[in-house]
Design a protein around this motif. Structure first.
Motif, PDB file in Angstrom:
ATOM      1  N   GLY A  53       0.731  -1.299  -0.004  1.00 46.26           N
ATOM      2  CA  GLY A  53      -0.083   0.000  -0.081  1.00 46.26           C
ATOM      3  C   GLY A  53       0.884   1.298  -0.121  1.00 46.26           C
ATOM      4  O   GLY A  53       0.252   2.304  -0.066  1.00 46.26           O
ATOM      5  N   ARG A  54       2.234   1.084  -0.007  1.00 45.20           N
ATOM      6  CA  ARG A  54       2.813   2.230   0.063  1.00 45.20           C
ATOM      7  C   ARG A  54       3.648   2.537  -1.418  1.00 45.20           C
ATOM      8  O   ARG A  54       3.726   1.603  -2.431  1.00 45.20           O
ATOM      9  CB  ARG A  54       4.212   2.139   1.121  1.00 45.20           C
ATOM     10  N   VAL A  55       3.959   3.974  -1.701  1.00 48.72           N
ATOM     11  CA  VAL A  55       4.402   4.199  -2.714  1.00 48.72           C
ATOM     12  C   VAL A  55       6.109   4.570  -2.477  1.00 48.72           C
ATOM     13  O   VAL A  55       6.213   5.379  -1.629  1.00 48.72           O
ATOM     14  CB  VAL A  55       3.719   5.669  -3.480  1.00 48.72           C
ATOM     15  N   ALA A  56       6.880   4.154  -3.538  1.00 46.90           N
ATOM     16  CA  ALA A  56       8.400   4.656  -3.394  1.00 46.90           C
ATOM     17  C   ALA A  56       8.541   6.186  -3.877  1.00 46.90           C
ATOM     18  O   ALA A  56       7.790   6.582  -4.891  1.00 46.90           O
ATOM     19  CB  ALA A  56       9.228   3.745  -4.255  1.00 46.90           C
ATOM     20  N   GLY A  57       9.533   6.696  -2.921  1.00 44.08           N
ATOM     21  CA  GLY A  57       9.764   8.075  -3.334  1.00 44.08           C
ATOM     22  C   GLY A  57      11.273   8.082  -3.740  1.00 44.08           C
ATOM     23  O   GLY A  57      11.591   7.121  -4.392  1.00 44.08           O
ATOM     24  N   GLU A  58      11.828   9.264  -4.147  1.00 42.23           N
ATOM     25  CA  GLU A  58      13.095   9.525  -4.822  1.00 42.23           C
ATOM     26  C   GLU A  58      14.158   8.942  -3.702  1.00 42.23           C
ATOM     27  O   GLU A  58      14.273   9.345  -2.768  1.00 42.23           O
ATOM     28  CB  GLU A  58      13.435  11.005  -5.172  1.00 42.23           C
ATOM     29  N   ALA A  59      14.939   8.178  -4.361  1.00 43.46           N
ATOM     30  CA  ALA A  59      16.108   7.814  -3.474  1.00 43.46           C
ATOM     31  C   ALA A  59      16.968   8.709  -2.983  1.00 43.46           C
ATOM     32  O   ALA A  59      17.228   9.593  -3.671  1.00 43.46           O
ATOM     33  CB  ALA A  59      16.983   6.478  -4.268  1.00 43.46           C
ATOM     34  N   PRO A  66      12.577   6.152   0.135  1.00 48.75           N
ATOM     35  CA  PRO A  66      11.515   6.283   1.178  1.00 48.75           C
ATOM     36  C   PRO A  66      10.171   5.678   0.494  1.00 48.75           C
ATOM     37  O   PRO A  66       9.866   5.731  -0.537  1.00 48.75           O
ATOM     38  CB  PRO A  66      11.363   7.686   1.260  1.00 48.75           C
ATOM     39  N   TYR A  67       9.397   4.996   1.383  1.00 41.99           N
ATOM     40  CA  TYR A  67       8.201   4.391   1.008  1.00 41.99           C
ATOM     41  C   TYR A  67       7.048   4.971   1.899  1.00 41.99           C
ATOM     42  O   TYR A  67       7.282   4.935   3.290  1.00 41.99           O
ATOM     43  CB  TYR A  67       7.819   3.022   1.242  1.00 41.99           C
ATOM     44  N   ARG A  68       6.047   5.888   1.525  1.00 44.82           N
ATOM     45  CA  ARG A  68       5.265   6.630   2.129  1.00 44.82           C
ATOM     46  C   ARG A  68       3.527   6.016   1.835  1.00 44.82           C
ATOM     47  O   ARG A  68       3.430   5.756   0.483  1.00 44.82           O
ATOM     48  CB  ARG A  68       5.186   8.172   1.971  1.00 44.82           C
ATOM     49  N   LEU A  69       2.762   6.239   2.462  1.00 46.08           N
ATOM     50  CA  LEU A  69       1.434   6.068   2.037  1.00 46.08           C
ATOM     51  C   LEU A  69       0.949   7.044   1.222  1.00 46.08           C
ATOM     52  O   LEU A  69       1.051   8.262   1.290  1.00 46.08           O
ATOM     53  CB  LEU A  69       0.446   5.650   3.252  1.00 46.08           C
ATOM     54  N   PRO A  70       0.076   6.601   0.100  1.00 51.32           N
ATOM     55  CA  PRO A  70      -0.430   7.840  -0.704  1.00 51.32           C
ATOM     56  C   PRO A  70      -1.229   8.734   0.015  1.00 51.32           C
ATOM     57  O   PRO A  70      -2.061   8.283   0.838  1.00 51.32           O
ATOM     58  CB  PRO A  70      -1.080   7.013  -1.757  1.00 51.32           C
ATOM     59  N   ASP A  71      -1.409  10.010  -0.573  1.00 53.95           N
ATOM     60  CA  ASP A  71      -2.337  10.842   0.151  1.00 53.95           C
ATOM     61  C   ASP A  71      -3.621  10.506  -0.480  1.00 53.95           C
ATOM     62  O   ASP A  71      -3.885   9.877  -1.564  1.00 53.95           O
ATOM     63  CB  ASP A  71      -2.069  12.519  -0.768  1.00 53.95           C
ATOM     64  N   LYS A  72      -4.623  10.906   0.549  1.00 52.97           N
ATOM     65  CA  LYS A  72      -6.019  10.266   0.346  1.00 52.97           C
ATOM     66  C   LYS A  72      -6.927  11.352  -0.241  1.00 52.97           C
ATOM     67  O   LYS A  72      -8.003  11.030  -0.561  1.00 52.97           O
ATOM     68  CB  LYS A  72      -6.623  10.174   1.925  1.00 52.97           C
TER      69      LYS A  72
END
Length: 134
Positions: A39-45, A127-133
């Motif tokens: 359920g998380r989305v990868a960000g910029e390394a 970084p892996y973050r939950l997507p904005d709702k």
């Protein structure tokens, strides 16, 4: 004789197919990491992550990755030679500043005997973050 050779070739070809598909199956470490990142989305390394007075929660996934949890962000570092990663060992890090960076000197120590069990050459921190709702 030709029939025997054809049968042998067919049998060997069939034996190779299951081996190839077994290699394509994700390892236990990859499966564990996928479950953590679900359920998380990868960000910029990034080359470094900020480490404050309170250390991030760290998890070593055998032969796969080092995972840091900072608040709602999960940082994943996939070392160049992940075969040295063992969750029963201790990761030792010699940092050269306030941040934790890919060029920091890191290695594994056996938890029970205290002996050196291998180097860890860090990769980038993703970084892996939950997507904005919204």
């Amino acid at each position: 004789m030709k029939k025997l050779i054809a049968t042998a070739l067919a049998a060997s070809a069939m034996a190779v197919v299951p081996a190839a598909s077994a290699q394509d199956a994700p390892s236990k470490g990859e499966q564990k990491l996928a479950k953590m990142l679900e359920g998380r989305v990868a960000g910029e390394a990034e080359d470094c992550i900020f480490v404050s007075g309170t250390s991030p929660q760290m998890t070593i996934i055998d032969k796969t990755a080092i995972v840091y949890r900072q608040g709602s962000t999960i940082w994943v570092n996939r070392p160049e030679h992940p075969e040295n990663l063992d969750d029963s060992d201790i990761l030792v890090t010699e940092r050269f500043g306030g941040n934790f960076c890919r060029l920091d000197h890191t290695y594994m120590i056996d938890r029970t005997g205290g002996f050196y069990s291998g180097p860890v050459f860090l990769g980038e921190f993703v970084p892996y973050r939950l997507p904005d709702k919204g």
